[in-house]
Design an enzyme around this catalytic site. Structure first.
Site, PDB file in Angstrom:
ATOM      1  N   GLY A  71       4.261   0.297   2.271  1.00 48.42           N
ATOM      2  CA  GLY A  71       5.246   0.203   1.194  1.00 48.42           C
ATOM      3  C   GLY A  71       4.580  -0.045  -0.150  1.00 48.42           C
ATOM      4  O   GLY A  71       4.991   0.509  -1.175  1.00 48.42           O
ATOM      5  N   SER A  72       3.531  -0.855  -0.150  1.00 46.05           N
ATOM      6  CA  SER A  72       2.836  -1.144  -1.408  1.00 46.05           C
ATOM      7  C   SER A  72       2.251   0.126  -2.004  1.00 46.05           C
ATOM      8  O   SER A  72       2.338   0.356  -3.217  1.00 46.05           O
ATOM      9  CB  SER A  72       1.716  -2.158  -1.173  1.00 46.05           C
ATOM     10  OG  SER A  72       2.239  -3.370  -0.684  1.00 46.05           O
ATOM     11  N   ASN A 151      13.511  -9.067  -1.039  1.00 50.59           N
ATOM     12  CA  ASN A 151      12.923  -9.515   0.223  1.00 50.59           C
ATOM     13  C   ASN A 151      13.023 -11.018   0.449  1.00 50.59           C
ATOM     14  O   ASN A 151      12.931 -11.480   1.578  1.00 50.59           O
ATOM     15  CB  ASN A 151      11.460  -9.070   0.312  1.00 50.59           C
ATOM     16  CG  ASN A 151      10.684  -9.331  -0.959  1.00 50.59           C
ATOM     17  OD1 ASN A 151      11.095  -8.933  -2.047  1.00 50.59           O
ATOM     18  ND2 ASN A 151       9.565 -10.010  -0.839  1.00 50.59           N
ATOM     19  N   GLN A 179      13.136  -3.230   2.089  1.00 51.17           N
ATOM     20  CA  GLN A 179      13.984  -4.144   2.866  1.00 51.17           C
ATOM     21  C   GLN A 179      15.308  -3.502   3.269  1.00 51.17           C
ATOM     22  O   GLN A 179      15.996  -4.006   4.149  1.00 51.17           O
ATOM     23  CB  GLN A 179      14.269  -5.420   2.065  1.00 51.17           C
ATOM     24  CG  GLN A 179      13.071  -6.329   1.882  1.00 51.17           C
ATOM     25  CD  GLN A 179      12.662  -7.034   3.167  1.00 51.17           C
ATOM     26  OE1 GLN A 179      13.463  -7.249   4.076  1.00 51.17           O
ATOM     27  NE2 GLN A 179      11.394  -7.395   3.259  1.00 51.17           N
ATOM     28  N   SER A 199       8.782   1.342   4.191  1.00 49.52           N
ATOM     29  CA  SER A 199       7.616   0.911   4.966  1.00 49.52           C
ATOM     30  C   SER A 199       8.010   0.724   6.425  1.00 49.52           C
ATOM     31  O   SER A 199       8.987   0.035   6.730  1.00 49.52           O
ATOM     32  CB  SER A 199       7.083  -0.403   4.387  1.00 49.52           C
ATOM     33  OG  SER A 199       6.048  -0.894   5.221  1.00 49.52           O
ATOM     34  N   HIS A 201       6.846  -1.000   9.009  1.00 49.18           N
ATOM     35  CA  HIS A 201       6.821  -2.267   9.759  1.00 49.18           C
ATOM     36  C   HIS A 201       7.990  -3.193   9.454  1.00 49.18           C
ATOM     37  O   HIS A 201       8.114  -4.258  10.067  1.00 49.18           O
ATOM     38  CB  HIS A 201       5.472  -2.978   9.594  1.00 49.18           C
ATOM     39  CG  HIS A 201       5.248  -3.678   8.287  1.00 49.18           C
ATOM     40  ND1 HIS A 201       5.366  -5.038   8.148  1.00 49.18           N
ATOM     41  CD2 HIS A 201       4.894  -3.216   7.077  1.00 49.18           C
ATOM     42  CE1 HIS A 201       5.076  -5.381   6.892  1.00 49.18           C
ATOM     43  NE2 HIS A 201       4.793  -4.296   6.232  1.00 49.18           N
ATOM     44  N   THR A 237      -6.968  12.204   5.761  1.00 51.86           N
ATOM     45  CA  THR A 237      -6.436  12.729   7.021  1.00 51.86           C
ATOM     46  C   THR A 237      -5.268  11.863   7.486  1.00 51.86           C
ATOM     47  O   THR A 237      -5.357  10.641   7.507  1.00 51.86           O
ATOM     48  CB  THR A 237      -7.549  12.745   8.088  1.00 51.86           C
ATOM     49  OG1 THR A 237      -8.616  13.543   7.588  1.00 51.86           O
ATOM     50  CG2 THR A 237      -7.040  13.320   9.405  1.00 51.86           C
ATOM     51  N   CYS A 325       4.317 -12.753   1.507  1.00 52.85           N
ATOM     52  CA  CYS A 325       3.265 -12.177   0.670  1.00 52.85           C
ATOM     53  C   CYS A 325       2.598 -13.235  -0.182  1.00 52.85           C
ATOM     54  O   CYS A 325       1.579 -12.993  -0.799  1.00 52.85           O
ATOM     55  CB  CYS A 325       3.848 -11.102  -0.231  1.00 52.85           C
ATOM     56  SG  CYS A 325       4.962 -10.027   0.643  1.00 52.85           S
TER      57      CYS A 325
HETATM   58  C1  LIG Z   1       7.167  -5.704   2.656  1.00 50.46           C
HETATM   59  C2  LIG Z   1       7.578  -5.210   1.307  1.00 50.46           C
HETATM   60  C3  LIG Z   1       6.750  -4.369   0.548  1.00 50.46           C
HETATM   61  C4  LIG Z   1       5.355  -4.023   0.985  1.00 50.46           C
HETATM   62  O1  LIG Z   1       5.309  -3.203   2.081  1.00 50.46           O
HETATM   63  P1  LIG Z   1       3.915  -3.129   2.899  1.00 50.46           P
HETATM   64  O2  LIG Z   1       4.104  -2.022   3.857  1.00 50.46           O
HETATM   65  O3  LIG Z   1       3.754  -4.453   3.559  1.00 50.46           O
HETATM   66  O4  LIG Z   1       2.856  -2.855   1.898  1.00 50.46           O
HETATM   67  C5  LIG Z   1       7.203  -3.901  -0.653  1.00 50.46           C
HETATM   68  N1  LIG Z   1       8.431  -4.223  -1.113  1.00 50.46           N
HETATM   69  C6  LIG Z   1       9.261  -5.018  -0.426  1.00 50.46           C
HETATM   70  C7  LIG Z   1      10.603  -5.319  -0.972  1.00 50.46           C
HETATM   71  C8  LIG Z   1       8.862  -5.540   0.804  1.00 50.46           C
HETATM   72  O5  LIG Z   1       9.679  -6.342   1.471  1.00 50.46           O
END
Ligand SMILES: *Cc1c(COP(=O)(O)O)cnc(C)c1O
Length: 375
Positions: A71-72, A151, A179, A199, A201, A237, A325
């Site tokens: 996500g980052s 988040n 989120q 993201s 996870h 890749t 975080c």
């Molecule tokens: C977890 C999160 C991210 C970052 O995602 P990652 O995959 O951990 O880098 C970014 N924005 C929000 C709102 C998040 O909750």
């Protein structure tokens, strides 16, 4: 000891169905998706299916989905990639004070490079003010980036209204929806969203894979140079196995949307109702209505949040102080500061985020331990 996991906003366990779908791509299906022979074609086909599943989940077109490593990265690519490509049109960006650091720090980097950034404040529930947004727009504004849902406190921002304002002024609108996936219905066409980060996870896919949606016709610069993967927008890749996992997970979570969201709400409401009734001197943070169904963020007056987490951990309870975080950061959370939470509450904040495998029993166990510890 039984682990009771209440930190799904930090990360989620990977679902069995997702693992199963990914496994061949760690093993016999090791082909590179860019080659011509059949081994690679299988990888390519699997990636296409994953892209279709993501596109379908948010009502995008398949060629509007770019896979990333998280996500980052999606936030970085959307914000910096767009700003670099479009700096001839203007140098002003609007965001909010409660964004994830992937957004805030991308904006800070751009500020150091000559861009101007407005950080909108939020009200006590964590919502931006639409009047303030309109008033901060200048003829230099090229991008508005406001998160779909926060988040830490779970507040859902007025995304459709923001998109409408952006569209009227011909400004591109990006939203960090990391989120929100699985916890809100998202239709990028109907909602007029131009760019969106997600993201894996956070919705039961593994860590280390994300995606960025960018509406056709919007140009952005690639940030990572190298090969021409992902329509020449993200070199490297492809992580086929995890991309397959992300695709499976997003399809599952939207297939189960009604059941999942109802379940989260029941758990969350049970938790909040009990805490409200049985523990004194608390403050519930975030909007009570426009809120992620699985989020409960409650501050306990004059309680030390780290000590509280430490005590809960002794019972196998996983929860979070502010956001995961910033655990190495002793500063009070920028989100809780932005909503103006009083000093005696800010340090005693507990974010509980529910998931699909939690039960009412788990919630009762959590509340009972909380009561003992806080006493
Ligand atoms: C977890 C999160 C991210 C970052 O995602 P990652 O995959 O951990 O880098 C970014 N924005 C929000 C709102 C998040 O909750």
């Amino acid at each position: 000891m039984k682990i009771r996991y209440f930190d799904h906003a930090a990360t989620t366990p990977v679902r069995e169905e997702v693992v199963k779908e990914m496994l061949p791509f760690f093993g016999i299906e090791y082909g590179n998706a860019s080659v011509m022979y059949s081994l690679g074609r299988n990888a390519k086909k699997a990636m296409k299916q994953a892209r279709e599943r993501v596109a379908r989940a948010i009502n995008a077109d398949i060629n509007e989905i770019y896979f990333t490593s998280c996500g980052s990265e999606s936030d970085n690519l959307a914000i910096k990639g767009f700003a670099y490509e479009n700096k001839n049109k203007g140098n002003h960006i609007i965001t909010s004070k409660i964004e994830h650091h992937a957004v805030l720090d991308s904006c800070k980097t751009l500020e150091n490079q000559g861009f101007k950034v407005t950080y909108l404040g939020v009200d006590e529930n964590g919502k931006i003010n639409l009047e303030e947004l309109i008033n901060s727009i200048t003829n230099q504004t090229i991008l508005i980036t406001i998160m779909f849902a926060n988040n830490e406190i779970g507040t859902i921002e007025p995304v459709e209204e923001i998109a409408k304002i952006a569209k009227e002024k011909n400004i591109v609108f990006h939203t960090d929806a990391v989120q929100a996936i699985g916890n809100a219905k998202i239709d990028v066409k109907k909602m007029d969203i131009d760019m969106l980060s997600l993201s894996g996870h956070k919705f039961y896919a593994p860590k280390g894979v994300g995606a960025l949606y960018v509406k056709n016709g919007i140009n952005f610069k690639k940030l990572q140079d190298g090969g021409e993967q992902e329509s020449n927008k993200r070199a490297g890749t492809e992580n086929v196995a995890e991309i397959v996992g992300l695709g499976k997970a997003i399809e599952l979570i939207y297939n189960e949307y009604d059941w999942y969201n109802e379940k989260l709400k029941i758990l969350r409401n049970h938790y909040m109702d009990r805490v409200k009734k049985e523990i004194d001197n608390i403050k519930i943070n975030g909007d009570l209505i426009d809120r992620l169904p699985g989020n409960a963020n409650i501050s306990f007056r004059n309680v030390n949040g780290s000590e509280l987490l430490f005590e809960l951990d002794k019972y196998g309870i996983c929860a979070s102080a502010g956001s995961a975080c910033s655990t190495s950061n002793p500063e009070p959370s920028h989100v809780l500061t932005a909503i103006g939470l009083d000093k005696e509450y800010i340090g005693g904040t507990l974010r509980v985020s529910f998931g699909k495998d939690n039960s009412i029993d788990d919630v009762d166990f959590l509340v009972n331990r909380l009561k003992e510890i806080i006493k």
